[in-house]
Design a protein around this motif. Structure first.
Motif, PDB file in Angstrom:
ATOM      1  N   HIS A   1      -0.408  33.941  58.712  1.00 53.34           N
ATOM      2  CA  HIS A   1       0.897  34.465  58.322  1.00 53.34           C
ATOM      3  C   HIS A   1       0.744  35.861  57.715  1.00 53.34           C
ATOM      4  N   LEU A   2       1.621  36.744  58.107  1.00 50.38           N
ATOM      5  CA  LEU A   2       1.575  38.142  57.706  1.00 50.38           C
ATOM      6  C   LEU A   2       1.834  38.271  56.208  1.00 50.38           C
ATOM      7  N   THR A   3       1.032  39.108  55.555  1.00 49.38           N
ATOM      8  CA  THR A   3       1.239  39.394  54.136  1.00 49.38           C
ATOM      9  C   THR A   3       1.507  40.877  53.953  1.00 49.38           C
ATOM     10  N   GLY A   4       2.255  41.209  52.930  1.00 53.09           N
ATOM     11  CA  GLY A   4       2.534  42.606  52.637  1.00 53.09           C
ATOM     12  C   GLY A   4       3.496  43.252  53.610  1.00 53.09           C
ATOM     13  N   GLY A   5       4.285  42.445  54.323  1.00 49.86           N
ATOM     14  CA  GLY A   5       5.220  42.984  55.298  1.00 49.86           C
ATOM     15  C   GLY A   5       6.624  43.143  54.741  1.00 49.86           C
ATOM     16  N   ARG A   6       7.511  43.538  55.626  1.00 53.17           N
ATOM     17  CA  ARG A   6       8.923  43.688  55.273  1.00 53.17           C
ATOM     18  C   ARG A   6       9.768  42.865  56.245  1.00 53.17           C
ATOM     19  N   ALA A   7      11.015  42.625  55.847  1.00 50.02           N
ATOM     20  CA  ALA A   7      11.955  41.958  56.739  1.00 50.02           C
ATOM     21  C   ALA A   7      12.409  42.953  57.799  1.00 50.02           C
ATOM     22  N   MET A   8      12.497  42.507  59.060  1.00 48.30           N
ATOM     23  CA  MET A   8      12.904  43.401  60.140  1.00 48.30           C
ATOM     24  C   MET A   8      13.819  42.656  61.119  1.00 48.30           C
ATOM     25  N   PRO A   9      15.027  43.181  61.347  1.00 39.66           N
ATOM     26  CA  PRO A   9      15.925  42.526  62.303  1.00 39.66           C
ATOM     27  C   PRO A   9      15.470  42.732  63.741  1.00 39.66           C
ATOM     28  N   VAL A  10      15.550  41.676  64.525  1.00 37.26           N
ATOM     29  CA  VAL A  10      15.276  41.714  65.956  1.00 37.26           C
ATOM     30  C   VAL A  10      16.513  41.158  66.662  1.00 37.26           C
ATOM     31  N   PRO A  11      17.102  41.892  67.620  1.00 35.84           N
ATOM     32  CA  PRO A  11      16.606  43.162  68.160  1.00 35.84           C
ATOM     33  C   PRO A  11      17.086  44.361  67.346  1.00 35.84           C
ATOM     34  N   SER A  12      16.243  45.370  67.289  1.00 39.30           N
ATOM     35  CA  SER A  12      16.601  46.673  66.724  1.00 39.30           C
ATOM     36  C   SER A  12      15.413  47.598  66.918  1.00 39.30           C
ATOM     37  N   SER A  13      15.663  48.904  66.807  1.00 43.84           N
ATOM     38  CA  SER A  13      14.571  49.839  66.613  1.00 43.84           C
ATOM     39  C   SER A  13      14.200  49.775  65.135  1.00 43.84           C
ATOM     40  N   TYR A  14      12.919  49.791  64.855  1.00 38.60           N
ATOM     41  CA  TYR A  14      12.508  49.643  63.455  1.00 38.60           C
ATOM     42  C   TYR A  14      12.775  50.900  62.629  1.00 38.60           C
ATOM     43  N   ASN A  15      12.883  52.060  63.286  1.00 41.09           N
ATOM     44  CA  ASN A  15      12.733  53.356  62.634  1.00 41.09           C
ATOM     45  C   ASN A  15      13.716  53.629  61.506  1.00 41.09           C
ATOM     46  N   ASP A  16      14.996  53.273  61.688  1.00 37.47           N
ATOM     47  CA  ASP A  16      16.021  53.652  60.717  1.00 37.47           C
ATOM     48  C   ASP A  16      16.380  52.531  59.747  1.00 37.47           C
ATOM     49  N   ILE A  17      15.628  51.442  59.760  1.00 41.45           N
ATOM     50  CA  ILE A  17      15.997  50.296  58.923  1.00 41.45           C
ATOM     51  C   ILE A  17      15.673  50.553  57.454  1.00 41.45           C
ATOM     52  N   TYR A  18      14.551  51.242  57.182  1.00 38.85           N
ATOM     53  CA  TYR A  18      14.162  51.544  55.807  1.00 38.85           C
ATOM     54  C   TYR A  18      14.028  53.049  55.614  1.00 38.85           C
ATOM     55  N   PRO A  19      14.266  53.542  54.387  1.00 35.30           N
ATOM     56  CA  PRO A  19      14.015  54.960  54.120  1.00 35.30           C
ATOM     57  C   PRO A  19      12.524  55.274  54.163  1.00 35.30           C
ATOM     58  N   GLU A  20      12.176  56.529  54.112  1.00 38.20           N
ATOM     59  CA  GLU A  20      10.820  57.084  54.169  1.00 38.20           C
ATOM     60  C   GLU A  20      10.584  57.686  55.550  1.00 38.20           C
ATOM     61  N   LYS A  21      10.370  58.969  55.558  1.00 37.49           N
ATOM     62  CA  LYS A  21      10.126  59.680  56.809  1.00 37.49           C
ATOM     63  C   LYS A  21       8.855  59.194  57.489  1.00 37.49           C
ATOM     64  N   ASP A  22       7.807  58.944  56.710  1.00 40.86           N
ATOM     65  CA  ASP A  22       6.563  58.472  57.305  1.00 40.86           C
ATOM     66  C   ASP A  22       6.742  57.113  57.968  1.00 40.86           C
ATOM     67  N   PHE A  23       7.645  56.322  57.429  1.00 44.41           N
ATOM     68  CA  PHE A  23       7.941  55.032  58.040  1.00 44.41           C
ATOM     69  C   PHE A  23       8.631  55.227  59.387  1.00 44.41           C
ATOM     70  N   ALA A  24       9.680  56.025  59.399  1.00 44.21           N
ATOM     71  CA  ALA A  24      10.453  56.248  60.629  1.00 44.21           C
ATOM     72  C   ALA A  24       9.614  56.882  61.721  1.00 44.21           C
TER      73      ALA A  24
END
Length: 593
Positions: free
Chosen positions: A37-60
């Protein structure tokens, strides 16, 4: 590949929702942890592009790999037949693990793929892990390149520069399903109807007992009335008083297929199709034997927050706006749109030019989509030929039954003026025609660098589709001069290919919503409207022009650069789908055409 649908022989389970998600620092890592099981992750909606879900330019703007994970439950009854895991799309490459065991991988971010998992799945909870790679290079479609940048006193920085002018949205962007079928099952259906009411079907059956399987077919009107019954894995028939599929009356039928072994019905599937014909005659594209003038847009599948993730509400709204503005068509710029969009276009009577994700096939393009890169000889540099063949086969296989699809676009703005272009595209065009039993027209969308005297692919196309920006990227602000240059170029192509219909695949001007000027200066809403009017006058003066697709339907996100202010602003609608002034001009023009 059949779309997942419930039937008497099939169960479908939705795996969309909130998954666990994590960006990876290095590609190819953490495979040994795929069963944990993944640790240290974040919640992510599927389907979606991941890029704009959270702030931080390095993330996007992350370059490389990411991992998605979720669990799902399998029951004993689900394992009695085939159990299939299906992805609508993962951009751009996916490597899939179930309970720590590798199922396989898929390259290409805009078409579906699946794995049979009955053997790997366990009764109870199962752990699904998907590693996603978002890098575009000279082997992927679309294309891009990896560049290492160095700055005094800093560590080298690797960036991924796309060869295309839209943001590289990535992730699990379309729906994920789990579905069951019997052991002997309907693998694929090909069905097409003509304007005289005749139709043909071909059913692919798979499984150990397939040679003993009996196929029964019925054709149903959408109200459920049966208008034909037959049998056999392939065959043909004819319906009297057929209701044709058209823009004004998108009448649909269903082919109901039942697969029997002995007295029992093993599998069943219902495929939607329409009776209509596409042909070319006298420099015109014909729908059901009548000329159709294509009015509409190049159109991205994109919006705020979800990026390119499947959004049923947004796509329905977009098609409503197409109807409002009296458009009848669009091109899936620059990649296949979702299966759900194709289904909506069937239902609403929208004509679709279905485009492969082959954009950026030009080593002279920069990340802005404008010229100025470092061309080394595109067709000697790219490594896309085999992948491109696979994509065209998969695209035709996915969308072959849709009446809304009236043509195939093999590529957008390739280096079609360079030596080697004909040799690259000729087998792709031929393959597309061979795979499509309806033999729909095929085109290659070309750009300004591919002129009447330099284009190497014009004769390969059934109709010419040209992207031109006279009055914007050149002759800017001088619409009289731009119109003169445009008309001369169109006349040049017609002289070269006098029997081919011709249309504009793109033309437009960046426009800031709310910016006005009494003298219609660049970037104002007045200039965009004047631009549309000038181009329309050229089209109306040339009898062989068979359509006009404005670039672009709505403003959209691009790679960050000084030529784009918060994205590409050539939309007739804003990114929030608010109309600019030119929308009202086009609405009136297209209503009267």
């Amino acid at each position: 590949m059949l779309y997942p649908r419930m039937s008497s022989g099939r169960m479908v389970f939705d795996l969309n929702g909130i998954w666990d998600f994590k960006l990876l620092e290095k590609t190819g890592t953490e495979r040994e942890h795929a069963g944990l099981h993944l640790t240290g992750g974040r919640a992510m909606p599927v389907p979606s592009s991941y890029n704009d879900i959270y702030p931080e330019k390095d993330f996007a703007d992350h370059v490389g790999e990411m991992v998605y994970q979720r669990t799902f439950t399998v029951t004993e009854s689900m394992k009695k037949g085939r159990l299939v895991l299906r992805f609508g799309s993962v951009t751009h490459q996916a490597e899939v693990y179930l309970n720590g065991k590798r199922l396989g991988e898929h390259k290409g971010g805009f078409l579906p793929f699946s794995f049979e998992i009955a053997e790997q799945a366990v009764v109870g909870e199962n752990l699904l892990t998907v590693f996603v790679n978002n890098i575009v290079d000279y082997s992927t479609l679309p294309c891009g390149r990896m560049v290492t940048e160095e700055f005094p006193g800093l560590e080298p920085r690797t960036v991924n520069l796309p060869n295309f002018d839209f943001y590289n949205y990535t992730g699990i962007m379309r729906p994920v399903w789990l579905y069951t079928t019997p052991v002997v099952y309907i693998r694929d259906i090909t069905v097409s109807g003509k304007k005289d009411g005749s139709f043909a079907w071909d059913i692919e059956v798979s499984g150990e007992e397939e040679e003993n399987a009996e196929v029964q077919v019925r054709v149903l009107e959408m109200n459920g009335a049966c208008v034909y019954e037959g049998s056999g894995k392939s065959g043909s028939g004819k319906i009297e008083n057929v209701k044709l599929w058209s823009v004004k009356e998108p009448n649909l039928y269903q082919l109901e297929v039942r697969l029997k072994t002995g007295e029992a019905i093993e599998d069943a599937y219902t495929e939607t199709f329409g009776f209509r014909e596409i042909s070319i005659e006298n420099c015109r594209i014909l729908l059901n034997g009548e000329p159709v003038y294509l009015k509409g847009f190049g159109k991205h599948e994109e919006g705020g927050t979800r990026g390119r993730g499947t959004d049923l509400a947004l796509m329905t709204k977009d098609l409503g706006l197409l109807k409002w503005i009296h458009a009848n068509s669009f091109r899936t710029s620059h990649y296949p749109n979702s299966e759900e969009m194709m289904q909506l276009c069937d239902k609403m009577g929208i004509l679709v030019i279905d485009e492969a994700p082959a954009v950026g096939l030009n080593t002279g393009f920069t990340a802005t989509g404008l010229l100025g890169g470092n061309p080394k000889g595109t067709w000697q540099t790219l490594e896309t030929a085999q992948h491109h063949r696979e994509v065209m086969e998969d695209l035709v296989a996915r969308d072959k039954n849709h009446p809304c699809v009236i043509a195939w676009s093999v590529a957008n703005e390739p280096a079609s003026q360079e030596e080697g272009a004909k040799e690259y595209f000729e087998p792709l065009v031929r393959l597309t025609k061979e795979k499509d039993v309806q033999h729909r027209p095929v085109t290659i969308v070309t750009y300004e660098g591919s002129a009447p005297d330099t284009c190497k692919v014009a004769e390969l196309c059934d109709f010419l589709m040209l992207n031109r920006y006279r009055g914007w990227y050149d002759t800017e602000g001088n619409l009289r001069g731009a119109a003169a240059k445009l008309k001369a170029e169109l006349e040049g192509f017609h002289k070269r290919c006098p029997d081919k219909p011709m249309m504009l695949g793109e033309y437009g001007a960046d426009t800031i919503a709310g910016l006005h000027d009494i003298n219609a200066r660049l970037f104002t809403e007045e200039y965009q409207t004047a631009f549309m009017k000038a181009y329309g006058e050229v089209f109306d003066s040339l009898p062989y022009i068979t359509g006009e697709h404005v670039w672009v339907f709505a403003d959209f996100a691009t790679a960050e650069n000084i030529k784009r202010v918060d994205g590409n602003k050539k939309g007739i609608f804003t990114r929030e789908r608010r109309p600019k002034q030119a929308a009202y001009f086009l609405k009136e023009r297209w209503e009267n055409l």
